[in-house]
Design an enzyme around this catalytic site. Structure first.
Site, short mmCIF file in Angstrom:
data_model
loop_
_atom_site.label_atom_id
_atom_site.label_comp_id
_atom_site.label_asym_id
_atom_site.label_seq_id
_atom_site.Cartn_x
_atom_site.Cartn_y
_atom_site.Cartn_z
CG LEU A 126 -1.67 1.24 1.43
CD1 LEU A 126 -2.76 1.42 0.36
CD2 LEU A 126 -2.54 1.23 2.77
CG HIS A 230 8.95 4.14 9.05
ND1 HIS A 230 8.60 5.50 8.65
CD2 HIS A 230 10.36 4.37 8.97
CE1 HIS A 230 9.47 6.13 8.00
NE2 HIS A 230 10.89 5.52 8.24
#
Length: 339
Positions: A126, A230
């Site tokens: 994605l 992240h």
């Protein structure tokens, strides 16, 4: 209008640009022409197959701006992971050291390498390009995968997973990998990350520690990032959590990013979506829906606020432009959900 569709060979240049923009840790799109072309070809073959059970298929989609022809982003679904190339994870568990004589009771976190998600379906790849990250495009790109899976459920597993990118710095260095590198490896994280993206995973079984790792023996920096994502991945994780995905202690071998899971039938978008009948007309009211045509090779999906859903009749009014974009006619069935 934004159109989600299967990737095709002519999208190669756009996919390569997305691979370059995605950065370190995005192992499913390495900057390698041969691998990217192979992914496109594999996706085209997967869409063309006649199947009644999940096998080694990969479905790769692109989001296109129909007005300009620009490719805004991409996403993918792996039908059954770990069937040809092993899928490794660490599972974060606990062990107890207890001595009644000394009245000592210690609980210690341990990381055990496993293949527990073999055969699961995986949503992956994605990525929405920077200029298009406003509005509903990202949410649409994420959620439409689930309606595709619902329409073609025999092609996918009951368990759906998503591997989230773990913590690394701007140079691609992972605190978790730095500890592994110091004790077991002699290569930098970006190199290991790139090798995995190229499908070269032999070194994992050759060099990874065979026994559980005591987490408290890791460096403080490595311990702190276990199960953390992240910074750029946090929005994607929040979307999945709203869909019902949960982290059950499985983390990536290299950056310790979390893998989350859900049952396909329990995913919020699957439960909230439903089938409606198309009525092509001049739309008099404005409602916002995502709509997909339920097809396979000719799959198309879009979102628009120029439709009107009549719940009592289970009919959705759409304009000629939307109908043309979806390649549907009066009386056809579509799957819809509110963004």
């Amino acid at each position: 209008m934004h159109i989600l569709r299967p990737i095709k060979d002519s999208d190669f240049d756009a996919l390569r640009q997305i691979a370059a923009e995605s950065g370190h840790g995005f192992t499913s799109l390495p900057v390698n022409d041969d691998i990217l072309r192979e992914k496109i070809q594999r996706s085209e073959h997967s869409f063309a197959k006649s199947l009644c059970s999940p096998q080694d298929e990969g479905y790769l989609f692109v989001l296109e701006d129909s007005a300009t022809g620009d490719i805004m982003g991409t996403t993918a679904i792996e039908a059954a992971v770990g069937m040809t190339v092993p899928l490794y994870h660490y599972h974060l568990g606990k062990t107890v050291h207890h001595s009644p004589t000394l009245k000592v009771y210690n609980t210690v976190d341990i990381l055990s390498m496993c293949n527990d998600y073999t055969g699961s379906s995986e949503i992956c790849t994605l990525f929405l390009r920077e200029p298009y990250r406003k509005g509903l495009a990202g949410r649409f790109l994420s959620r439409s995968r689930f309606t595709f899976m619902a329409d073609h459920s025999t092609r996918f597993s009951d368990t759906v997973i998503a591997e989230m990118r773990g913590v690394s710095d701007e140079q691609g260095h992972s605190p978790f990998w730095q500890w592994l590198q110091e004790h077991f490896f002699s290569i930098e994280f970006p190199q290991a990350d790139h090798m995995v993206g190229l499908g070269d995973k032999v070194f994992i079984s050759e060099l990874m520690p065979k026994y559980p790792i005591y987490a408290n023996l890791l460096s403080k920096k490595a311990q702190d990032v276990i199960g953390q994502v992240h910074e750029k991945t946090k929005p994607a994780l929040r979307l999945l959590e709203k869909e019902g995905f949960e982290h059950r202690g499985y983390v990536d071998l290299f950056d310790a990013g979390p893998t989350v899971e859900a049952k396909l039938t329990n995913i919020q978008t699957v439960q909230a979506s439903h089938i409606a009948t198309v009525n092509i007309c001049q739309v008099e009211q404005a409602q916002s829906f995502a709509i997909s045509n339920q097809q396979l090779q000719n799959y198309r999906a879009t979102f628009t606020d120029h439709v009107c859903y009549h719940s009592h009749e289970n009919v959705i009014d759409i304009s000629k432009d939307v109908a043309a974009a979806l390649n549907v006619s009066n009386g056809d069935n579509v799957r819809i959900f509110r963004l």
